[in-house]
Scaffold this motif. Structure first.
Motif, short mmCIF file in Angstrom:
data_model
loop_
_atom_site.label_atom_id
_atom_site.label_comp_id
_atom_site.label_asym_id
_atom_site.label_seq_id
_atom_site.Cartn_x
_atom_site.Cartn_y
_atom_site.Cartn_z
N LEU A 1 -36.77 -8.05 -18.28
CA LEU A 1 -36.03 -7.97 -17.02
C LEU A 1 -36.69 -8.84 -15.95
O LEU A 1 -36.01 -9.58 -15.23
CB LEU A 1 -35.91 -6.53 -16.54
N GLY A 2 -38.00 -8.78 -15.84
CA GLY A 2 -38.71 -9.63 -14.88
C GLY A 2 -38.48 -11.11 -15.15
O GLY A 2 -38.27 -11.90 -14.23
N PHE A 3 -38.53 -11.48 -16.42
CA PHE A 3 -38.26 -12.87 -16.82
C PHE A 3 -36.87 -13.28 -16.32
O PHE A 3 -36.70 -14.35 -15.72
CB PHE A 3 -38.33 -12.96 -18.35
N ALA A 4 -35.88 -12.43 -16.55
CA ALA A 4 -34.51 -12.75 -16.15
C ALA A 4 -34.35 -12.75 -14.63
O ALA A 4 -33.67 -13.62 -14.08
CB ALA A 4 -33.54 -11.74 -16.79
N LEU A 5 -34.97 -11.79 -13.94
CA LEU A 5 -34.86 -11.73 -12.48
C LEU A 5 -35.41 -12.99 -11.81
O LEU A 5 -34.87 -13.45 -10.81
CB LEU A 5 -35.61 -10.51 -11.94
N ARG A 6 -36.47 -13.53 -12.37
CA ARG A 6 -37.08 -14.74 -11.79
C ARG A 6 -36.24 -15.99 -12.03
O ARG A 6 -36.46 -17.02 -11.40
CB ARG A 6 -38.49 -14.92 -12.33
N ARG A 7 -35.25 -15.90 -12.91
CA ARG A 7 -34.47 -17.07 -13.27
C ARG A 7 -32.99 -16.99 -12.91
O ARG A 7 -32.23 -17.88 -13.23
CB ARG A 7 -34.62 -17.32 -14.78
N THR A 8 -32.60 -15.90 -12.26
CA THR A 8 -31.21 -15.75 -11.85
C THR A 8 -31.14 -15.52 -10.35
O THR A 8 -32.12 -15.13 -9.72
CB THR A 8 -30.54 -14.56 -12.57
N ASP A 9 -29.96 -15.76 -9.78
CA ASP A 9 -29.77 -15.59 -8.34
C ASP A 9 -29.41 -14.16 -7.97
O ASP A 9 -29.66 -13.73 -6.86
CB ASP A 9 -28.65 -16.52 -7.84
N ARG A 10 -28.81 -13.45 -8.92
CA ARG A 10 -28.33 -12.10 -8.62
C ARG A 10 -28.92 -11.10 -9.60
O ARG A 10 -28.99 -11.37 -10.80
CB ARG A 10 -26.81 -12.05 -8.70
N PRO A 11 -29.33 -9.93 -9.13
CA PRO A 11 -29.89 -8.91 -10.03
C PRO A 11 -28.93 -8.50 -11.15
O PRO A 11 -29.37 -8.23 -12.27
CB PRO A 11 -30.18 -7.72 -9.11
N GLU A 12 -27.63 -8.47 -10.86
CA GLU A 12 -26.68 -8.07 -11.91
C GLU A 12 -26.63 -9.09 -13.04
O GLU A 12 -26.40 -8.74 -14.19
CB GLU A 12 -25.29 -7.78 -11.35
N ASP A 13 -26.88 -10.37 -12.72
CA ASP A 13 -26.95 -11.38 -13.77
C ASP A 13 -28.19 -11.16 -14.63
O ASP A 13 -28.15 -11.31 -15.85
CB ASP A 13 -26.98 -12.79 -13.17
N ALA A 14 -29.29 -10.81 -13.99
CA ALA A 14 -30.52 -10.52 -14.72
C ALA A 14 -30.33 -9.32 -15.64
O ALA A 14 -30.80 -9.31 -16.79
CB ALA A 14 -31.67 -10.28 -13.76
#
Length: 185
Positions: free
Chosen positions: A21-34
């Motif tokens: 989740l942290g990996f995805a959060l750092r690479r997306t603009d929106r939390p729902e995308d992460a």
């Protein structure tokens, strides 16, 4: 579904969810995308559970999966955005912009509320229903000679409130802006 497979997945999920989740959060603009990337990553993990490396190799493997899932999400976003842009262009070419009509209708409606009920009725029948004075006379059960001056006076009162005559009833597919004296060649 084997209980061992499910237990293995639960342990893997519990141990690595926060990292993915942290990996995805750092690479997306929106939390729902992460959240979507993380969910899809663990879906791949479930499907390929037998191929997940163990030990220190697990997290880099998960990051690789998350990276590919993220790339797929970005491609999908670009496709959706391109499709949306294309549809907006096509709609703009085929469907006229009604925003000016909406604003004018709101102005006319507000001004009409300030008129007497008798003026409102005759104007609504003329402007909104598109009826001519003889038709209005029929609806109201009056003679045309009574309706014509009543309509004329009501239009004058509305014009005073609006500063101009409202557009005639009906749909206008093309709108030609009026040039002011300063803009005229």
């Amino acid at each position: 579904m084997s209980s061992g497979r499910e237990d293995d997945f639960r342990r893997l999920y519990a141990a690595h969810f926060d990292a993915v989740l942290g990996f995805a959060l750092r690479r997306t603009d929106r939390p729902e995308d992460a959240a979507d990337v993380t969910a899809d990553t663990f879906l791949v993990v479930w499907r390929r559970l037998a191929h997940v490396p163990t030990g220190e190799e697990t997290r880099p493997w998960l990051y690789g999966v998350a990276r590919r899932v993220l790339a797929n999400h970005r491609r999908g976003d670009r496709r959706r955005s391109s499709l949306g842009d294309r549809l907006r262009r096509e709609l703009a070419a085929t469907v006229p912009d009604a925003s000016d009509d909406v604003v004018q209708r709101a102005d006319v409606t507000a001004a009409m509320r300030r008129l007497s009920a008798r003026d409102q009725e005759v104007l609504e029948l003329h402007l909104w229903e598109g009826l001519e004075p003889r038709e209005i006379a029929e609806v109201l059960g009056l003679a045309s000679v009574v309706v014509r001056p009543r309509l004329s006076r009501a239009r004058a009162r509305l014009r005073d409130l609006l500063g101009n005559d409202p557009e005639p009833p009906g749909h206008h597919s093309t709108r030609h802006p009026q040039l002011t004296r300063k803009e005229q060649p």
